[in-house]
Design a protein around this motif. Structure first.
Motif, short mmCIF file in Angstrom:
data_model
loop_
_atom_site.label_atom_id
_atom_site.label_comp_id
_atom_site.label_asym_id
_atom_site.label_seq_id
_atom_site.Cartn_x
_atom_site.Cartn_y
_atom_site.Cartn_z
N TYR A 144 29.36 64.87 90.02
CA TYR A 144 28.79 66.14 90.52
C TYR A 144 27.10 66.17 90.50
CZ TYR A 144 28.65 71.19 91.63
OH TYR A 144 28.52 72.47 92.38
N GLU A 151 31.65 73.77 86.22
CA GLU A 151 31.10 75.14 85.66
C GLU A 151 30.03 75.14 84.62
OE1 GLU A 151 34.35 74.43 85.85
OE2 GLU A 151 35.14 75.53 87.52
N ASP A 190 33.03 71.61 94.30
CA ASP A 190 33.74 72.58 93.74
C ASP A 190 33.75 74.01 94.85
OD1 ASP A 190 31.15 73.02 93.69
OD2 ASP A 190 31.29 74.31 91.66
#
Length: 311
Positions: free
Chosen positions: A19, A57, A259
């Motif tokens: 990510y 997250e 995401d």
């Protein structure tokens, strides 16, 4: 809220590494300010900050650090939109402000165009239709000889429905350019407006574009609000009143992340139809002192005086 799973001495998860690598790659390849960043140093800082992170997250503080690095390189416009906010950004249940209009007398029509914080197609159509219908109503009910377009406090969002709504004033054809210095092939992208209407109706609207247009801006006219102002700036019959704009005139391209979040990244800047660039905002032709809401609106009054001057 998410559970904190960070173990400082543990390696980041594969998901986190992929990510953050992708996030940096997007910026390095596309950012207008990429050449002003020390990428070796930034990579080292990111590697240190992601240690022990297990989920995407938990990456928000690392993303904030990267965006701060962009800010320090001169980028004041790029931003990250979490997936929860992105869901609202594309939702059809938009409840934001709509355009407002009124007749100011003496042949002057007034339209206030607010921000549009939505990328939903239906919400955009409703917004642009509201602008067009109000312009048409004022034209039908009054003999309009000049327009006031109020972009004060328009902090931006989605520029295209604003442009579409104001097409009768902006006209058809090229109204500006996105200048993209880092694009490999297409360094300049023309921005065009086309209604597809019958020839007679286009001729009538062309007559409208010849009328004087007073554009009102202030320090809260930003981002897409400034883009709309630049589209009007290219008109030979427009004059700007108020205070200098916010200076968010770089063009943000959106990149969807794995995401569901988005990175809105400054990849270029806008120029008007005459190819005049706007890198640091828009200066009014006539600076007008800000007047409190309860007082007489000095900016509108200055615009009215100009619109009533003999041509």
């Amino acid at each position: 809220m998410f559970a904190q799973t960070r173990e400082p001495d543990a390696k980041p998860s594969k998901e986190v590494v992929q990510y953050m690598d992708r996030f940096q790659q997007i910026i390095k390849k596309n950012s207008l300010f990429a050449d002003s960043i020390d990428w070796g140093q930034l990579r080292n800082e990111v590697q240190e900050k992601v240690q022990g992170l297990a989920t995407v997250e938990e990456c928000k503080p690392v993303i904030d650090h990267i965006l701060l690095t962009l800010r320090n390189a001169g980028d004041k416009h790029s931003f990250f939109m979490p997936k929860e906010k992105a869901a609202n950004w594309t939702s059809s249940s938009y409840e934001g402000k709509q355009a407002e209009s009124r007749y100011l007398g003496n042949g002057i029509g007034y339209i206030k165009v607010p921000e549009l914080v939505s990328m939903n197609a239906s919400a955009g159509q409703t917004f642009s239709h509201g602008i067009r219908s109000q312009l048409e109503a004022l034209e039908t009910q009054n003999k309009i000889t000049g327009w006031v377009v109020d972009l004060r406090h328009n902090t931006g969002g989605n520029m295209h429905p604003m442009i579409n709504g104001l097409q009768a004033l902006i006209g058809e054809g090229t109204y500006g350019y996105f200048i993209l210095p880092r694009h490999k092939y297409k360094k300049e992208r023309p921005l065009r407006s086309w209604s597809g209407k019958e020839k007679e109706q286009r001729a009538a609207e062309a007559a409208t574009t010849q009328r004087r247009v007073a554009v009102l801006i202030d320090s809260l006219t930003g981002s897409s609000g400034e883009m709309v102002a630049i589209a009007l700036k290219g008109l030979g019959n427009a004059k700007f009143f108020g205070q200098p704009s916010a200076g968010y005139t770089t063009t943000n391209q959106n990149f969807k992340l794995s995401d569901g979040a988005y990175l809105f990244l400054a990849t270029g800047y806008m120029a008007d139809k005459n190819r005049n660039p706007y890198l640091n905002g828009i200066a009014p032709d006539v600076v007008v002192e800000h007047s409190p809401d309860a007082a007489q609106d000095k900016t509108i009054e200055a615009a009215r005086r100009w619109l009533l001057e003999p041509k």
